[in-house]
Design a protein around this motif. Structure first.
Motif, PDB file in Angstrom:
ATOM      1  N   GLU A 159       0.833  -1.207   0.000  1.00  0.00           N
ATOM      2  CA  GLU A 159       0.000   0.000   0.000  1.00  0.00           C
ATOM      3  C   GLU A 159       0.865   1.254   0.000  1.00  0.00           C
ATOM      4  N   LEU A 160       1.892   1.239   0.876  1.00  0.00           N
ATOM      5  CA  LEU A 160       2.765   2.405   0.983  1.00  0.00           C
ATOM      6  C   LEU A 160       3.485   2.641  -0.331  1.00  0.00           C
ATOM      7  N   HIS A 161       4.019   1.579  -0.889  1.00  0.00           N
ATOM      8  CA  HIS A 161       4.803   1.689  -2.112  1.00  0.00           C
ATOM      9  C   HIS A 161       3.939   2.128  -3.286  1.00  0.00           C
ATOM     10  N   ASP A 162       2.800   1.427  -3.438  1.00  0.00           N
ATOM     11  CA  ASP A 162       1.973   1.693  -4.618  1.00  0.00           C
ATOM     12  C   ASP A 162       1.025   2.870  -4.414  1.00  0.00           C
ATOM     13  N   GLY A 163       0.640   3.147  -3.196  1.00  0.00           N
ATOM     14  CA  GLY A 163      -0.312   4.231  -2.940  1.00  0.00           C
ATOM     15  C   GLY A 163       0.395   5.550  -2.683  1.00  0.00           C
ATOM     16  N   VAL A 164       0.798   5.756  -1.412  1.00  0.00           N
ATOM     17  CA  VAL A 164       1.435   7.025  -1.029  1.00  0.00           C
ATOM     18  C   VAL A 164       2.706   7.254  -1.848  1.00  0.00           C
ATOM     19  N   GLY A 165       3.492   6.195  -2.050  1.00  0.00           N
ATOM     20  CA  GLY A 165       4.760   6.303  -2.782  1.00  0.00           C
ATOM     21  C   GLY A 165       4.526   6.822  -4.187  1.00  0.00           C
ATOM     22  N   GLN A 166       3.563   6.246  -4.884  1.00  0.00           N
ATOM     23  CA  GLN A 166       3.275   6.664  -6.263  1.00  0.00           C
ATOM     24  C   GLN A 166       2.744   8.088  -6.287  1.00  0.00           C
ATOM     25  N   ALA A 167       1.893   8.407  -5.306  1.00  0.00           N
ATOM     26  CA  ALA A 167       1.315   9.758  -5.259  1.00  0.00           C
ATOM     27  C   ALA A 167       2.422  10.802  -5.072  1.00  0.00           C
ATOM     28  N   LEU A 168       3.356  10.510  -4.174  1.00  0.00           N
ATOM     29  CA  LEU A 168       4.456  11.450  -3.932  1.00  0.00           C
ATOM     30  C   LEU A 168       5.328  11.604  -5.184  1.00  0.00           C
ATOM     31  N   ASN A 189      12.631  29.731  -4.914  1.00  0.00           N
ATOM     32  CA  ASN A 189      13.190  29.173  -3.668  1.00  0.00           C
ATOM     33  C   ASN A 189      12.136  28.335  -2.932  1.00  0.00           C
ATOM     34  N   HIS A 190      10.938  28.881  -2.904  1.00  0.00           N
ATOM     35  CA  HIS A 190       9.848  28.176  -2.226  1.00  0.00           C
ATOM     36  C   HIS A 190       9.591  26.816  -2.890  1.00  0.00           C
ATOM     37  N   LEU A 191       9.590  26.833  -4.219  1.00  0.00           N
ATOM     38  CA  LEU A 191       9.341  25.596  -4.968  1.00  0.00           C
ATOM     39  C   LEU A 191      10.450  24.571  -4.699  1.00  0.00           C
ATOM     40  N   ALA A 192      11.695  25.068  -4.633  1.00  0.00           N
ATOM     41  CA  ALA A 192      12.830  24.152  -4.391  1.00  0.00           C
ATOM     42  C   ALA A 192      12.676  23.469  -3.032  1.00  0.00           C
ATOM     43  N   THR A 193      12.226  24.262  -2.031  1.00  0.00           N
ATOM     44  CA  THR A 193      12.027  23.683  -0.693  1.00  0.00           C
ATOM     45  C   THR A 193      10.955  22.598  -0.740  1.00  0.00           C
ATOM     46  N   VAL A 194       9.846  22.895  -1.428  1.00  0.00           N
ATOM     47  CA  VAL A 194       8.747  21.913  -1.512  1.00  0.00           C
ATOM     48  C   VAL A 194       9.239  20.652  -2.235  1.00  0.00           C
ATOM     49  N   GLN A 195      10.038  20.850  -3.275  1.00  0.00           N
ATOM     50  CA  GLN A 195      10.586  19.689  -4.009  1.00  0.00           C
ATOM     51  C   GLN A 195      11.444  18.807  -3.088  1.00  0.00           C
ATOM     52  N   GLN A 196      12.287  19.486  -2.308  1.00  0.00           N
ATOM     53  CA  GLN A 196      13.166  18.725  -1.375  1.00  0.00           C
ATOM     54  C   GLN A 196      12.342  17.960  -0.348  1.00  0.00           C
ATOM     55  N   MET A 197      11.339  18.640   0.186  1.00  0.00           N
ATOM     56  CA  MET A 197      10.500  17.986   1.207  1.00  0.00           C
ATOM     57  C   MET A 197       9.785  16.772   0.622  1.00  0.00           C
ATOM     58  N   THR A 198       9.283  16.946  -0.606  1.00  0.00           N
ATOM     59  CA  THR A 198       8.567  15.835  -1.242  1.00  0.00           C
ATOM     60  C   THR A 198       9.517  14.670  -1.510  1.00  0.00           C
ATOM     61  N   ALA A 199      10.724  14.992  -1.972  1.00  0.00           N
ATOM     62  CA  ALA A 199      11.702  13.930  -2.268  1.00  0.00           C
ATOM     63  C   ALA A 199      12.052  13.178  -0.988  1.00  0.00           C
ATOM     64  N   ARG A 200      12.182  13.942   0.128  1.00  0.00           N
ATOM     65  CA  ARG A 200      12.529  13.312   1.403  1.00  0.00           C
ATOM     66  C   ARG A 200      11.388  12.398   1.872  1.00  0.00           C
ATOM     67  N   ALA A 201      10.170  12.909   1.727  1.00  0.00           N
ATOM     68  CA  ALA A 201       8.999  12.107   2.129  1.00  0.00           C
ATOM     69  C   ALA A 201       8.934  10.826   1.302  1.00  0.00           C
ATOM     70  N   LEU A 202       9.256  10.937   0.002  1.00  0.00           N
ATOM     71  CA  LEU A 202       9.236   9.753  -0.870  1.00  0.00           C
ATOM     72  C   LEU A 202      10.278   8.727  -0.406  1.00  0.00           C
ATOM     73  N   GLU A 203      11.456   9.234  -0.052  1.00  0.00           N
ATOM     74  CA  GLU A 203      12.504   8.324   0.443  1.00  0.00           C
ATOM     75  C   GLU A 203      12.066   7.609   1.725  1.00  0.00           C
ATOM     76  N   GLU A 204      11.434   8.409   2.616  1.00  0.00           N
ATOM     77  CA  GLU A 204      10.994   7.826   3.893  1.00  0.00           C
ATOM     78  C   GLU A 204       9.927   6.756   3.685  1.00  0.00           C
ATOM     79  N   VAL A 205       9.008   7.031   2.778  1.00  0.00           N
ATOM     80  CA  VAL A 205       7.950   6.057   2.501  1.00  0.00           C
ATOM     81  C   VAL A 205       8.556   4.783   1.920  1.00  0.00           C
ATOM     82  N   LYS A 206       9.510   4.959   0.994  1.00  0.00           N
ATOM     83  CA  LYS A 206      10.160   3.786   0.385  1.00  0.00           C
ATOM     84  C   LYS A 206      10.885   2.976   1.441  1.00  0.00           C
ATOM     85  N   SER A 207      11.606   3.702   2.302  1.00  0.00           N
ATOM     86  CA  SER A 207      12.394   3.027   3.322  1.00  0.00           C
ATOM     87  C   SER A 207      11.478   2.272   4.305  1.00  0.00           C
ATOM     88  N   LEU A 208      10.338   2.901   4.635  1.00  0.00           N
ATOM     89  CA  LEU A 208       9.367   2.261   5.530  1.00  0.00           C
ATOM     90  C   LEU A 208       8.793   1.000   4.882  1.00  0.00           C
TER      91      LEU A 208
END
Ligand SMILES: Nc1ncnc2c1ncn2[C@@H]1O[C@H](COP(=O)(O)OP(=O)(O)O)[C@@H](O)[C@H]1O
Ligand SMILES: [Mg+2]
Length: 363
Positions: A159-168, A189-208
């Motif tokens: 679910e995490l991989h295919d659901g939240v992971g794909q959405a991110l 700058n604002h967009l770059a921050t959001v991109q970084q946060m999203t990439a980090r969240a994606l990594e965390e979801v994958k790792s989980l």
């Protein structure tokens, strides 16, 4: 044995009866009309801890009985089997002379009113069988819980991989598209921050998702899955890891691979949490008829007896349970200031299936 002597039988029959009474391994209590013991064989003496002399004419059956139940209901003293016949066989709790209580399988037979003996009660100690059955049920339940937990982890991981992971991932792609549009500096700058946060969240979801159930375990097998777990582990905890894999390389029954993977995961996490060490070795050896895995650190070590006495150590207990469900053995050796070693061995057949004792059938 006056009650037996009173029975109207020829010499041979009475000697045979006497011999059966003396040598039967089931306890026999003979009661009179009022429920007093008038005869007890040696097995009954052993079971109740009362000698025949102490019992005969002095002990009432109620002093030995701590409750009766048939397979359908508990019986109260009001409808005691000594007064009113219930099922011919039932369960009973016996109270011994020293105050011990244990379950027995009982049966009673009412005798025709010819002699002083009115009722014969046969008792068989069931504590060992009940203990074995309880252990079997516990093993069975543990097995179900572990299997259900694994299934749930698999589902969550997917679910995490295919659901939240794909959405991110889609959000990340969308942000990249937005990034093509001309914007002022603040917006960029604002967009770059959001991109970084999203990439980090994606990594965390994958790792989980991997932590919950690594697809490598199902796709590639035990050693590659452990190797990839170790890589992430090194990055997270900064511990230097060494993996030695000897013997045959093959796939094992899924339950064997899951068991060894989970044991390794728990032992490595424990080392990272408690051992205060920067080195950890994992060795796996398949010698054909068994697979052995050893996780060793040279850290702080701990007192196993203290952990056991404190009743903590669920992780250690879980590792042991998992191994024993496959007919395997897990040994924990730990010495203060020297380190900890977890050694697990699972017997295998030639196809890499575990030689497993099914708790339901004992085969
Ligand atoms: N490799 C280790 N080095 C030092 N202490 C350990 C190690 N593994 C386990 N322990 C000790 O054993 C205890 C029980 O471990 P465990 O059953 O895994 O429970 P938990 O990890 O939930 O505390 C830990 O709290 C720790 O004190
Ligand atoms: Mg633990």
């Amino acid at each position: 044995m006056t009650w037996l002597e009173n029975i109207d039988a020829d010499k041979e029959t009475s000697s045979l009866l006497r011999s059966i009474f003396q040598h039967l391994t089931d306890a026999i209590l003979v009661l009179d009309q009022d429920g007093f013991v008038i005869g007890a064989n040696p097995a009954a003496e052993q079971l109740t801890e009362w000698s025949s002399q102490e019992m005969v004419g002095k002990i009432h059956f109620c002093q030995i009985c701590r409750g009766v139940a048939t397979c359908t209901a508990e019986a109260t003293c009001m409808d005691c089997f000594t007064k009113k016949m219930m099922a011919p066989s039932f369960e009973m709790k016996v109270l011994t002379k020293s105050g011990k209580e244990f379950p027995v399988a009982a049966s009673s037979t009412q005798l025709p009113h010819r002699s002083s003996a009115a009722l014969v009660v046969v008792l068989r100690d069931m504590s060992e069988q009940q203990k074995a059955e309880r252990e079997r049920n516990l093993l069975l339940m543990t097995n179900y819980v572990i299997q259900a937990q694994e299934e749930e982890r698999k589902r969550l991981s997917r679910e995490l991989h295919d659901g939240v992971g794909q959405a991110l991932y889609s959000i990340l792609v969308g942000l990249n598209v937005i990034n093509q549009v001309k914007m002022d500096e603040q917006m960029t700058n604002h967009l770059a921050t959001v991109q970084q946060m999203t990439a980090r969240a994606l990594e965390e979801v994958k790792s989980l998702a991997v932590e919950l159930r690594p697809s490598a375990l199902d796709d590639l097998g035990l050693v590659p899955a452990i190797r990839s777990y170790m890589k992430r582990f090194e990055q997270i905890f900064g511990i230097e890891l060494q993996l030695d894999s000897k013997g045959t390389r093959r796939r094992y029954a899924p339950v064997v691979e899951t068991t060894l993977y989970r044991i390794c995961q728990e032992a490595m996490t424990n080392a990272a949490k408690y051992a205060d060490t920067d080195k950890l070795t994992v060795s796996i050896h398949d010698s054909g008829d068994k697979i052995e895995m050893c996780i060793a650190d040279q850290g702080k070590g701990f007192r196993l007896d203290q952990v056991e006495a404190a009743g903590t150590g669920l992780g250690l207990y879980g590792m042991q349970e998992r191994a024993s469900l496959l007919g395997g053995q897990l040994t924990i050796t730990s010495e203060l200031a020297k380190g900890t070693t977890i050694l697990v061995s699972i017997p295998l057949d030639e196809k890499g299936e575990h030689i497993h004792v099914d708790p339901r059938t004992n085969r």
